[in-house]
Write a protein that holds these residues in place. Structure first.
Motif, PDB file in Angstrom:
ATOM      1  N   LYS A 292       0.856  -1.198   0.000  1.00  0.00           N
ATOM      2  CA  LYS A 292       0.000   0.000   0.000  1.00  0.00           C
ATOM      3  C   LYS A 292       0.885   1.239   0.000  1.00  0.00           C
ATOM      4  O   LYS A 292       1.532   1.563   0.982  1.00  0.00           O
ATOM      5  CB  LYS A 292      -0.924   0.007   1.214  1.00  0.00           C
ATOM      6  N   VAL A 293       0.924   1.943  -1.119  1.00  0.00           N
ATOM      7  CA  VAL A 293       1.736   3.147  -1.243  1.00  0.00           C
ATOM      8  C   VAL A 293       0.905   4.363  -0.849  1.00  0.00           C
ATOM      9  O   VAL A 293      -0.292   4.267  -0.551  1.00  0.00           O
ATOM     10  CB  VAL A 293       2.287   3.282  -2.675  1.00  0.00           C
ATOM     11  N   VAL A 294       1.530   5.538  -0.877  1.00  0.00           N
ATOM     12  CA  VAL A 294       0.863   6.754  -0.397  1.00  0.00           C
ATOM     13  C   VAL A 294      -0.362   7.081  -1.237  1.00  0.00           C
ATOM     14  O   VAL A 294      -1.398   7.501  -0.701  1.00  0.00           O
ATOM     15  CB  VAL A 294       1.856   7.934  -0.395  1.00  0.00           C
ATOM     16  N   THR A 295      -0.290   6.895  -2.545  1.00  0.00           N
ATOM     17  CA  THR A 295      -1.432   7.232  -3.398  1.00  0.00           C
ATOM     18  C   THR A 295      -2.637   6.332  -3.116  1.00  0.00           C
ATOM     19  O   THR A 295      -3.784   6.787  -3.153  1.00  0.00           O
ATOM     20  CB  THR A 295      -1.035   7.122  -4.876  1.00  0.00           C
ATOM     21  N   ILE A 296      -2.385   5.055  -2.827  1.00  0.00           N
ATOM     22  CA  ILE A 296      -3.479   4.154  -2.469  1.00  0.00           C
ATOM     23  C   ILE A 296      -4.077   4.558  -1.127  1.00  0.00           C
ATOM     24  O   ILE A 296      -5.313   4.549  -0.939  1.00  0.00           O
ATOM     25  CB  ILE A 296      -2.985   2.697  -2.420  1.00  0.00           C
ATOM     26  N   TYR A 297      -3.231   4.923  -0.175  1.00  0.00           N
ATOM     27  CA  TYR A 297      -3.720   5.383   1.125  1.00  0.00           C
ATOM     28  C   TYR A 297      -4.544   6.654   0.972  1.00  0.00           C
ATOM     29  O   TYR A 297      -5.596   6.812   1.611  1.00  0.00           O
ATOM     30  CB  TYR A 297      -2.532   5.607   2.052  1.00  0.00           C
ATOM     31  N   LEU A 298      -4.094   7.565   0.109  1.00  0.00           N
ATOM     32  CA  LEU A 298      -4.855   8.787  -0.160  1.00  0.00           C
ATOM     33  C   LEU A 298      -6.223   8.452  -0.762  1.00  0.00           C
ATOM     34  O   LEU A 298      -7.247   9.031  -0.374  1.00  0.00           O
ATOM     35  CB  LEU A 298      -4.050   9.692  -1.105  1.00  0.00           C
ATOM     36  N   TYR A 299      -6.233   7.530  -1.720  1.00  0.00           N
ATOM     37  CA  TYR A 299      -7.487   7.139  -2.359  1.00  0.00           C
ATOM     38  C   TYR A 299      -8.458   6.539  -1.336  1.00  0.00           C
ATOM     39  O   TYR A 299      -9.657   6.857  -1.349  1.00  0.00           O
ATOM     40  CB  TYR A 299      -7.197   6.134  -3.474  1.00  0.00           C
ATOM     41  N   GLU A 300      -7.971   5.699  -0.463  1.00  0.00           N
ATOM     42  CA  GLU A 300      -8.840   5.085   0.545  1.00  0.00           C
ATOM     43  C   GLU A 300      -9.450   6.127   1.471  1.00  0.00           C
ATOM     44  O   GLU A 300     -10.655   6.079   1.783  1.00  0.00           O
ATOM     45  CB  GLU A 300      -8.045   4.066   1.355  1.00  0.00           C
ATOM     46  N   GLN A 301      -8.629   7.083   1.898  1.00  0.00           N
ATOM     47  CA  GLN A 301      -9.125   8.098   2.822  1.00  0.00           C
ATOM     48  C   GLN A 301     -10.081   9.075   2.133  1.00  0.00           C
ATOM     49  O   GLN A 301     -11.072   9.502   2.723  1.00  0.00           O
ATOM     50  CB  GLN A 301      -7.948   8.875   3.425  1.00  0.00           C
ATOM     51  N   GLY A 302      -9.805   9.408   0.883  1.00  0.00           N
ATOM     52  CA  GLY A 302     -10.626  10.402   0.207  1.00  0.00           C
ATOM     53  C   GLY A 302     -11.885   9.860  -0.421  1.00  0.00           C
ATOM     54  O   GLY A 302     -12.937  10.511  -0.360  1.00  0.00           O
ATOM     55  N   PHE A 303     -11.822   8.660  -1.014  1.00  0.00           N
ATOM     56  CA  PHE A 303     -12.940   8.162  -1.813  1.00  0.00           C
ATOM     57  C   PHE A 303     -13.625   6.929  -1.233  1.00  0.00           C
ATOM     58  O   PHE A 303     -14.609   6.461  -1.790  1.00  0.00           O
ATOM     59  CB  PHE A 303     -12.468   7.853  -3.235  1.00  0.00           C
ATOM     60  N   LYS A 304     -13.090   6.397  -0.137  1.00  0.00           N
ATOM     61  CA  LYS A 304     -13.768   5.299   0.555  1.00  0.00           C
ATOM     62  C   LYS A 304     -14.261   5.737   1.936  1.00  0.00           C
ATOM     63  O   LYS A 304     -15.401   5.499   2.289  1.00  0.00           O
ATOM     64  CB  LYS A 304     -12.841   4.091   0.676  1.00  0.00           C
ATOM     65  N   SER A 305     -13.373   6.396   2.689  1.00  0.00           N
ATOM     66  CA  SER A 305     -13.765   6.892   4.007  1.00  0.00           C
ATOM     67  C   SER A 305     -14.307   8.315   3.963  1.00  0.00           C
ATOM     68  O   SER A 305     -14.837   8.798   4.966  1.00  0.00           O
ATOM     69  CB  SER A 305     -12.563   6.828   4.966  1.00  0.00           C
ATOM     70  N   PHE A 306     -14.126   9.009   2.853  1.00  0.00           N
ATOM     71  CA  PHE A 306     -14.603  10.382   2.656  1.00  0.00           C
ATOM     72  C   PHE A 306     -14.024  11.357   3.681  1.00  0.00           C
ATOM     73  O   PHE A 306     -14.664  12.335   4.052  1.00  0.00           O
ATOM     74  CB  PHE A 306     -16.141  10.440   2.681  1.00  0.00           C
ATOM     75  N   ASN A 307     -12.795  11.104   4.112  1.00  0.00           N
ATOM     76  CA  ASN A 307     -12.060  12.067   4.934  1.00  0.00           C
ATOM     77  C   ASN A 307     -11.320  13.023   3.993  1.00  0.00           C
ATOM     78  O   ASN A 307     -10.106  12.914   3.790  1.00  0.00           O
ATOM     79  CB  ASN A 307     -11.082  11.348   5.857  1.00  0.00           C
ATOM     80  N   LEU A 308     -12.074  13.944   3.388  1.00  0.00           N
ATOM     81  CA  LEU A 308     -11.523  14.749   2.300  1.00  0.00           C
ATOM     82  C   LEU A 308     -10.431  15.697   2.777  1.00  0.00           C
ATOM     83  O   LEU A 308      -9.440  15.915   2.077  1.00  0.00           O
ATOM     84  CB  LEU A 308     -12.649  15.524   1.622  1.00  0.00           C
ATOM     85  N   GLY A 309     -10.605  16.292   3.945  1.00  0.00           N
ATOM     86  CA  GLY A 309      -9.564  17.177   4.464  1.00  0.00           C
ATOM     87  C   GLY A 309      -8.287  16.425   4.778  1.00  0.00           C
ATOM     88  O   GLY A 309      -7.180  16.879   4.472  1.00  0.00           O
ATOM     89  N   TYR A 310      -8.431  15.242   5.369  1.00  0.00           N
ATOM     90  CA  TYR A 310      -7.276  14.406   5.676  1.00  0.00           C
ATOM     91  C   TYR A 310      -6.592  13.936   4.393  1.00  0.00           C
ATOM     92  O   TYR A 310      -5.360  13.934   4.300  1.00  0.00           O
ATOM     93  CB  TYR A 310      -7.737  13.227   6.520  1.00  0.00           C
ATOM     94  N   ALA A 311      -7.385  13.549   3.385  1.00  0.00           N
ATOM     95  CA  ALA A 311      -6.818  13.124   2.104  1.00  0.00           C
ATOM     96  C   ALA A 311      -6.096  14.282   1.423  1.00  0.00           C
ATOM     97  O   ALA A 311      -5.044  14.089   0.805  1.00  0.00           O
ATOM     98  CB  ALA A 311      -7.923  12.586   1.198  1.00  0.00           C
ATOM     99  N   ALA A 312      -6.651  15.500   1.529  1.00  0.00           N
ATOM    100  CA  ALA A 312      -5.977  16.665   0.954  1.00  0.00           C
ATOM    101  C   ALA A 312      -4.638  16.909   1.641  1.00  0.00           C
ATOM    102  O   ALA A 312      -3.648  17.290   0.992  1.00  0.00           O
ATOM    103  CB  ALA A 312      -6.867  17.900   1.067  1.00  0.00           C
TER     104      ALA A 312
END
Length: 341
Positions: A292-312
């Motif tokens: 799991k690289v950083v981009t996959i972690y970003l995708y999970e937080q932004g588009f699965k968990s909807f933590n948009l501020g955290y993903a940003a």
């Protein structure tokens, strides 16, 4: 002195002033035309690069989830997302995996690019067709390529395991294997290896090899272009002095190829830190922890968990890491880059 004679000296500065004004007007018109041609590209750059960048920075300061008003995304938390991010073990692990991925793909990609460029630069029959063949993977859809490679590395019916079994070697899980490659090798020879000694996961190495296969065509074309800029007279003079092929490569080709290698180093480093497609497709949307690289972690937080501020915040920190790495690469290699006169 007549009237005509007195007026003659005044006509020269008037004529020069008129010519200067016309020239300045022509230059302003050329500049306006240039900016008009640049305007579409500048608008696209502003809309799809600069504005999203600044908005992501703005969004990272809020506890944003799903929101209706883009200017009121949620409670303001300041640097809270960044503090939370730096203290999250999952992010640390994903960043470590990204560094492993870059450490595999960048050196291997540059080595293969120089090797293939040297081979394709030789005067052989059909080299144009060979050059096109090497470039084909780069123009292939990443999704289609990932599906094919996923089938090749399929644990049960894949081609890779069929080859291993024909050689008497145990089958592997490939893109689904979370254990490290050194750990797997140690188990085969009876030497236990854990922690850092386990190395990158087999899933990460598998995807890294596929990524190198995909990008090596682009890198080879760029390296080949760099080879064509080296003056042939240098090789002829060195051959007259009795230089061997290895001496030609070490003393002429490699030094004069450093500007091209610097460009490829920076581009490949940025590409490796932004890699996403092959990871998502080859792991079937279920990332292996060891891959799991950083981009996959970003995708999970932004588009699965909807933590948009955290993903940003993840995206902004990744941008800062890439920016710093680029500056370091420029500073570290500036004195070693050789340009042909």
């Amino acid at each position: 002195m007549t009237v005509g004679q007195a007026a003659e000296p005044l006509e020269v500065p008037l004529r020069s002033h008129a010519m200067g004004s016309a020239r300045r007007a022509a230059l302003r018109w050329e500049a306006a035309q240039g900016y008009a041609f640049l305007l579409p590209a500048l608008v696209l750059l502003l809309l799809f690069h600069l504005l999203p960048l600044f908005y992501a920075l703005y969004l990272s300061l809020f506890n944003a989830r799903v929101f209706r008003d883009m200017w009121q995304p949620g409670p303001f938390v300041g640097s809270g997302n960044y503090t939370r991010l730096l203290g999250t073990p999952e992010f640390t692990q994903s960043l470590t995996n990204t560094v492993w991925f870059a450490g595999i793909t960048v050196p291997l990609g540059l080595f293969l690019a120089v090797l293939f460029a040297q081979l394709l630069n030789a005067r052989i029959w059909g080299r144009t067709a060979y050059r096109a063949t090497y470039f084909l993977p780069y123009i292939t859809s990443t999704v289609a390529a990932a599906v094919v490679w996923r089938w090749i590395f399929q644990p049960r019916v894949g081609v890779a395991n069929s080859v291993l079994e024909s050689l008497g070697l145990p089958a592997q899980r490939w893109a689904d294997e979370p254990r490290g490659v050194f750990q797997l090798f140690g188990q085969m020879v009876g030497v236990p290896l854990d922690g850092w000694l386990a190395g990158p996961s087999l899933a990460l190495v598998t995807i890294a090899l596929v990524s190198v296969w995909y990008s090596v065509g682009f890198n080879t074309v760029i390296a080949l272009a760099g080879l064509t800029t080296i003056p042939a007279d240098l090789y002829e003079a060195a051959r007259i002095d009795g230089a061997s092929r290895w001496r030609l490569f070490r003393s002429i080709t490699l030094p004069l190829l450093t500007p091209t290698l610097l460009f490829l180093l920076i581009v490949e480093t940025i590409r490796s830190f932004q890699a996403f497609d092959f990871f998502y497709q080859m792991m079937a949307g279920v990332p292996v922890p060891g891959a799991k690289v950083v981009t996959i972690y970003l995708y999970e937080q932004g588009f699965k968990s909807f933590n948009l501020g955290y993903a940003a915040a993840i995206g902004m920190l990744l941008f800062a890491i890439i920016f710093v790495l680029t500056l370091v690469q420029f500073r570290a290699t500036r004195s070693r880059v050789v340009y042909a006169d």
